[in-house]
Design a protein around this motif. Structure first.
Motif, short mmCIF file in Angstrom:
data_model
loop_
_atom_site.label_atom_id
_atom_site.label_comp_id
_atom_site.label_asym_id
_atom_site.label_seq_id
_atom_site.Cartn_x
_atom_site.Cartn_y
_atom_site.Cartn_z
N GLU A 50 1.36 -1.55 -0.02
CA GLU A 50 -0.31 -0.40 -0.10
C GLU A 50 0.96 1.02 -0.09
OE1 GLU A 50 -3.64 0.28 -0.75
OE2 GLU A 50 -3.36 -1.84 -0.16
N ALA A 51 0.71 2.24 -0.19
CA ALA A 51 1.01 2.85 -0.91
C ALA A 51 0.86 4.06 0.72
CB ALA A 51 1.07 4.01 -1.88
N SER A 52 0.42 4.21 1.37
CA SER A 52 0.03 5.24 2.60
C SER A 52 -0.90 5.13 3.40
CB SER A 52 -0.74 6.96 1.60
OG SER A 52 -2.04 6.64 1.54
N TRP A 53 -0.33 5.46 4.94
CA TRP A 53 -0.92 4.47 5.78
C TRP A 53 -2.57 5.04 5.99
CZ3 TRP A 53 0.53 1.46 8.66
CH2 TRP A 53 2.89 1.40 9.06
N ALA A 54 -3.33 6.14 5.10
CA ALA A 54 -4.63 6.39 5.14
C ALA A 54 -5.59 5.42 3.40
CB ALA A 54 -4.63 7.94 3.72
N SER A 55 -4.78 4.64 3.21
CA SER A 55 -5.01 3.89 2.47
C SER A 55 -5.41 2.31 3.04
CB SER A 55 -4.00 3.79 1.14
OG SER A 55 -4.06 2.52 0.49
N ARG A 57 -5.84 2.57 6.58
CA ARG A 57 -6.79 2.64 7.26
C ARG A 57 -8.11 2.46 6.91
NH1 ARG A 57 -6.57 8.41 7.94
NH2 ARG A 57 -8.02 8.48 5.76
N ASP A 58 -8.17 3.04 5.63
CA ASP A 58 -9.70 2.82 4.36
C ASP A 58 -10.02 1.41 4.16
OD1 ASP A 58 -9.78 5.77 5.24
OD2 ASP A 58 -9.51 7.02 3.19
N LYS A 59 -8.77 0.70 3.93
CA LYS A 59 -9.11 -0.41 2.66
C LYS A 59 -9.45 -0.99 4.03
CE LYS A 59 -6.32 0.16 -1.67
NZ LYS A 59 -5.97 0.11 -2.06
N PHE A 62 -12.72 -0.62 5.25
CA PHE A 62 -14.11 -0.56 4.21
C PHE A 62 -14.04 -1.72 4.01
CE2 PHE A 62 -14.21 3.71 4.20
CZ PHE A 62 -16.06 4.09 4.55
N ASN A 63 -13.10 -2.74 4.23
CA ASN A 63 -12.82 -4.49 3.39
C ASN A 63 -12.20 -4.69 2.80
OD1 ASN A 63 -14.29 -5.21 6.08
ND2 ASN A 63 -16.66 -4.54 5.17
N LEU A 64 -11.87 -3.54 1.84
CA LEU A 64 -10.78 -4.19 0.86
C LEU A 64 -9.88 -5.17 1.66
CD1 LEU A 64 -12.74 -2.27 0.02
CD2 LEU A 64 -10.70 -1.41 -1.62
N VAL A 147 5.63 11.04 10.16
CA VAL A 147 4.99 10.63 8.72
C VAL A 147 3.37 10.00 9.08
CG1 VAL A 147 6.94 9.20 8.95
CG2 VAL A 147 5.53 8.07 10.21
N TYR A 148 3.15 10.82 10.12
CA TYR A 148 0.73 10.66 9.91
C TYR A 148 1.32 11.02 11.31
CZ TYR A 148 -3.16 7.92 9.74
OH TYR A 148 -4.58 7.36 9.10
#
Lengths: 400, 201
Positions: A50-55, A57-59, A62-64, A147-148
């Protein structure tokens, strides 16, 4: 309770999608996959870079993804709904402790020489405080990166600054920059310093771009850095798989810490599917090798993946993180029942369950007295409560 | 097509796929939004947001710049422009759709959520369209690639067995069936074996 015995390999399992960020502390996930620890537990893991911590978290929200390599604060922030949509996440396994450091650029370091009586003044931030006072508020504030927003890096940087009497929200500017871009940003002068995990501190020193001042260990002692975080709904519906993953990660962590495996480890991590870099760039992340001219890291400050309860998710650490969130105005006012929240998010019980361990009833973990939550948070925000100098495993110290 | 917003919303589009950015941008302009397109690196992104102060930033979910963007409300302390992730709890359907399509959106607090939803719908639809196009392109490419492999393997068989093309094709197909492998995999094996033996020259 439906206790699942260790080594009870699960059969015909559905794929488990596990996200990771290409950092050296994703090593246990990569090793569990490459050395077959997932497979031998019957876990059909599919790793996703994954490219970011936000990604991440969101994935996971939302069960991705079913679970991921996460910053230790991340399941807490997500469960509390700060910085994102409120989603119950939890962790039952700490992947690593330590590995962070604070580095400043050459130009700032040179300026600090004029404000210090000794190198200790620079390392403690005392010289920085004097420099900031002398600059006044007519010039743009010094800029530091982490970093976050919900990370040990942010909290350690802020703690280090405030211990020197510097207000992190007023006296300096704090920005987010991805780890791989830290050294370049320091080199071109876009930032004056940063708090990041290894090898980005050592590489700045090696390349003559900056000076490393202090390790995360010297600020907080040994503390959790990354965890295996999962969506709570997934964990409840897939308990056997979840526990099997914990067992696989536990084995992988032991493997990672074994000195004789290091060459193989670096070679695996450097692969394009994972960190996509040269082995040479990874060396400083592990073991005692550090560049010349860097001060000696205390042995305890190195990144650790196994041994003496490193992997146990301690609810008292979740309490500490929530207190940091409160300290830096991230938490909001309406949070209570912190002990309960901490136990829901940092699931020590599942860790014991997965490994077939019996909790020693004589070691009762530190708990916040029910009635004193607000008082305790206030003490932390005024610097009256600190982590024990040796880290979270030793608990807290309260000062008058 | 959603109704145009009452007040012109400014949108910053951050996307390293120029082709996709172009179709998303056009769709937004068609819907009555003002689009500031930014395709440069993260450093420019920070400066651009500060300079143009868009009402909304739409960014590819796979962009490593998202962590920076989320923290940018800290950067604008002198001139507070909170950038928050779009959607409250009850809007999670939208966010899920956006994430699946690869869209991530950040809006300035206080922007009419109706027009944000409409805009996000446009972006999601275009992102999906682009994904479908790309998948199609990849599949065409890989079909072409397969064709080439099979042709090359056939040529090698014809030379080696001194047979005609239909016979070579039949041999290849039989091999694939006997081994329960795809024709292309068998072709690839034949080519690599022949190259090893120096037979492909």
């Amino acid at each position: 309770m439906n206790l699942i015995q260790p080594n009870n390999v699960i059969q015909n399992s559905e794929p488990v999608r596990i996200g990771f960020i290409p950092l050296i502390d994703c090593a246990p996930f990569v090793v569990a996959q490459e050395k077959g620890f997932f497979a031998s537990e019957g876990v059909n893991a599919v790793l996703s870079k994954e490219a970011s911590w936000a990604s991440i978290r969101d994935k996971v929200a939302f069960n991705l993804l079913d679970g991921a390599h996460m910053l230790s604060s991340m399941p807490i922030a997500a469960s509390l709904g700060i910085g994102s949509i409120k989603t119950a996440m939890q962790t039952s396994f700490t992947v690593s402790h330590n590995g962070n450091g604070i580095t400043i650029g050459n130009s700032l370091y040179d300026q600090l020489q004029h404000f210090s009586g000794s190198s200790l003044d620079i390392r403690t931030g005392v010289a920085l405080k004097r420099l900031i006072e002398s600059r006044g508020d007519k010039v743009a504030p010094l800029r530091f990166a982490m970093v976050y927003p919900y990370s040990s890096h942010n909290y350690q940087l802020r703690d280090w600054l405030s211990r020197a009497g510097i207000n992190p929200d007023k006296d300096v500017q704090i920005v987010v920059i991805p780890p791989v871009k830290m050294v370049d940003n320091l080199r071109c002068g876009d930032i004056d310093g940063y708090c990041v995990g290894e090898p980005w501190n050592s590489l700045a020193v090696e390349q003559g771009v900056g000076h490393m001042l202090v390790t995360g260990y010297e600020i907080w002692g040994s503390t959790p850095e990354k965890v295996f975080g999962v969506n709570t709904i997934w964990a409840e519906q897939n308990q056997a798989q979840h526990l099997a993953i914990i067992r696989a990660l536990e084995k992988a962590c032991l493997w990672v810490d074994e000195a004789e495996n290091q060459a193989e480890l670096l070679s695996i991590l450097s692969h394009p599917d994972y960190l996509n870099c040269t082995v040479q760039q990874l060396v400083y992340g592990f073991g005692s090798i550090k560049p010349k001219s860097q001060f000696d890291w205390p042995m305890e400050a190195f990144q650790r993946f196994s041994g003496s309860d490193i992997n146990k998710p301690l609810p008292s650490y979740a309490l500490w993180v929530m207190a940091q969130m409160h300290r830096w105005q991230q938490l909001g006012n309406n949070v209570s029942k912190l002990n309960q929240l901490a136990e829901q998010i940092y699931r020590k019980d599942l860790y014991y369950n997965a490994l077939g361990l019996v909790e020693d009833k004589n070691t009762i973990e530190w708990q916040l007295p029910e009635a004193d939550e607000a008082a305790w948070l206030s003490l932390v925000s005024h610097g009256k409560v600190r982590l024990h100098p040796e880290g979270i495993l030793k608990g807290f110290e309260t000062f008058a | 097509m959603p109704a145009p917003p009452e007040k012109e919303l400014t949108v910053m589009l951050v996307d390293n796929e120029p082709a996709r950015a172009a179709i998303v941008e056009q769709a937004m302009i068609d819907s009555g939004y003002r689009v500031i397109r930014r395709l440069e690196n993260a450093k420019n992104l920070t400066e651009a947001v500060a300079e143009f102060q868009p009402d909304m930033v739409i960014i590819d979910i796979e962009s490593p710049d998202r962590d920076m963007l989320e923290n940018m409300s800290r950067l604008t302390q002198d001139n507070p422009r909170p950038i928050v992730m779009f959607a409250e709890q009850d809007d999670s359907k939208y966010v899920e759709a956006a994430i699946r399509a690869g869209v991530s959106a950040y809006v300035v607090d206080g922007v009419n959520s109706g027009s944000v939803k409409a805009l996000l719908q446009v972006a999601i639809a275009r992102f999906r369209e682009f994904q479908a196009l790309r998948l199609e392109l990849e599949s065409v490419k890989s079909q072409l690639e397969d064709r080439k492999l099979i042709d090359k393997a056939k040529g090698l068989i014809m030379k080696h067995q001194q047979c005609d093309e239909p016979a070579a094709y039949k041999a290849l197909r039989k091999l694939a069936m006997d081994r329960s492998q795809r024709m292309t995999d068998v072709a690839r094996n034949i080519i690599s074996v022949m190259e090893l033996m120096g037979g492909s020259k």
